[in-house]
Write a protein that holds these residues in place. Sequence first.
Motif, PDB file in Angstrom:
ATOM      1  N   GLU A   1       0.880  -1.165   0.000  1.00 15.91           N
ATOM      2  CA  GLU A   1       0.000   0.000   0.000  1.00 15.91           C
ATOM      3  C   GLU A   1       0.920   1.219   0.000  1.00 15.91           C
ATOM      4  O   GLU A   1       1.817   1.315   0.849  1.00 15.91           O
TER       5      GLU A   1
ATOM      6  N   ASN B   1       1.444   3.925   1.334  1.00 15.38           N
ATOM      7  CA  ASN B   1       1.144   4.846   2.432  1.00 15.38           C
ATOM      8  C   ASN B   1       2.363   5.084   3.313  1.00 15.38           C
ATOM      9  O   ASN B   1       2.241   5.434   4.473  1.00 15.38           O
TER      10      ASN B   1
ATOM     11  N   LYS C   1       4.603   0.886   8.863  1.00 12.61           N
ATOM     12  CA  LYS C   1       4.683   2.188   8.212  1.00 12.61           C
ATOM     13  C   LYS C   1       3.995   3.265   9.037  1.00 12.61           C
ATOM     14  O   LYS C   1       4.451   4.395   9.097  1.00 12.61           O
TER      15      LYS C   1
HETATM   16 MG    MG Z   1      -0.734  -1.345   6.261  1.00 11.50          MG
END
Ligand code: MG
Length: 575
Positions: A45, A47, A282
């Motif tokens: 992802e 992010n 993250k």
């Molecule tokens: Mg995640």
Amino acid sequence: MKAPNTEQDNNKNSTPRSDFIRDIVREDIRVNKNEGRLVTRFPPEPNGYLHIGHAKSICLNFGIALENKGGICYLRFDDTNPGKESIEYIESIKKDIRWLGFDWGKHLYYTSDYFEKLYEYAVQLIKAGKAYVCSLSTEKIREYRGTLTEPGKDSPYRTRSVEENLDLFERMRRGEFGDGSHVLRAKIDMASPNLNMRDPVLYRIRRQSHHKTGDKWCIYPMYDFAHCLSDSIEGITHSICTLEFEDNRPLYDWMLNELRVDCHPQQIEFARLNLSYTVMSKRKLLELVEGGYVSGWDDPRMPTISGLRRRGYTPEAIRNFCERIGVSKSNSLVDIALLEHCIREDLNLRAPRVMAVLRPLRVVIDNYPEGQTEELDAQNNPEDPGMGTRKIPFSRVVYIEEDDFREAPPKKFFRLAPGREVRLKHAYYIKCVRVVKDKQAGKVIELHCTYDPETRGGWSSDGRKVKGTLHWVSAAHSCKAEVRLYAHLFAKANPYEVEDGSDFKANINPNSLEKLTSCRVEPSLAGAKPGSRYQFLRQGYFCVDSDSRHGALVFNRIVPLRDSWARIEKSQKKR
Ligand code: MG
Ligand code: ATP
């Protein structure tokens, strides 16, 4: 781009790598499951920046594809959460995967490429009576969900007709409703012992611009809906993910069965990497960046790929680390000393040796002619004679390490002391004849020594032995440098162990960065380029930082020489 060394690494070990996932894959190929095709994917992802845990997954997915003839690994950005995602993250992820040595070729995909198709799948589920629009609030949905010990309760909207659901879902897409007013849910079983099966949310309304689709959509699919279908659309054969998704597997399979798709990938879970003295999420790493606890995602203390790269780690060392930790089904905490061991092992063979003095102490060699300079030969790497030799200038005033002198040497201190003789590496024997002190501070500020001209190169012709060998630089010729020493980012092996009321940030090590600004390095480093790595004799491995400029050198300590892992391993073997 060059293919990574996976095959070479394999040949080196002669037996092919083996673990439970590789065994499954090989068996599937042997029995011609999926018509012999092998397609894996790495689905980040976007992010945040990738961390060393992702490296484990990258090495696994790309590695398996490379090890099996005809295998392919795709890169797919799982971009279904526009509020948290960005192009910056996408670009950093691509860069990091390439740097690690892997290549997705033309197979770069985005879940957002499938938004239209996913919408059609959702409509298909509604038509089959397997999904409904629910108008409970987020809190109510949670409340109705029940717990591990208590069954959930049916939503009052569960019985909406197919027509009403179709109409509402279409109007959700058209943007007639506000965020959070409705969601689309699967109609499975509110009493299922698996909470994931209690009518999970498939779509939610989010009036947010998407980095790829702009404002085209205001409803976005959830992971459990988008992921299995993206795998299926792409023809993935083995969908490898971490253990937390084990309980999502029934839902993964339910979705693909209900939608009667042609391609039904197999989800296989493995244990995620946890590393001591750091955090591996993250979201947590973003907190460190945003809170100013580190200088950015690529702060050399971060467990991110970009942080490790800036610190001076090599892709080979990281790949080797991932190979050594292996792949299994049980969660564990890997000692960060193993990662450090891997970079030492790699750099021992390829980093040139140089001399640098981190905390300089001035030494005047009284009997060395003033104004004279000579060039001494030094081997660049004793582990690899092919790396050649270089010349180091020697003159009347040199710097040694403050720590290498004691006015009153304790037992077993074999370095310089008043009246004692030691070797200056590659140069001469010197003997300390006088100590100059700053009376007020009581601190030694300068030493006076004599040298023995008969010991050129650091060896005595009369067989006289010395116990200490010191590194040094010539005062007049050396370059000034800043050296950044790093310690673990967290003070506890498990940063999540906290007192009530505080979070992992309470365990941040306040002394994880020490900047030494009056260091001296030998002149061969004057033009050292960012990214170049060296062994500073007796001290460790260092890498030129991206902040470094000609005339204002900056080095990061990648890792000290002392190998605590080797010791751990030794004591483990003994046991
Ligand atoms: Mg995640
Ligand atoms: P994070 O919590 O750090 O955001 P994530 O799992 O949400 O991790 P994704 O971008 O979704 O991050 O991960 C991409 C892939 O990397 C997934 O297949 C995931 O399982 C894997 N992965 C993430 N963290 C680890 C880890 N610590 N060890 C091994 N694989 C991991």
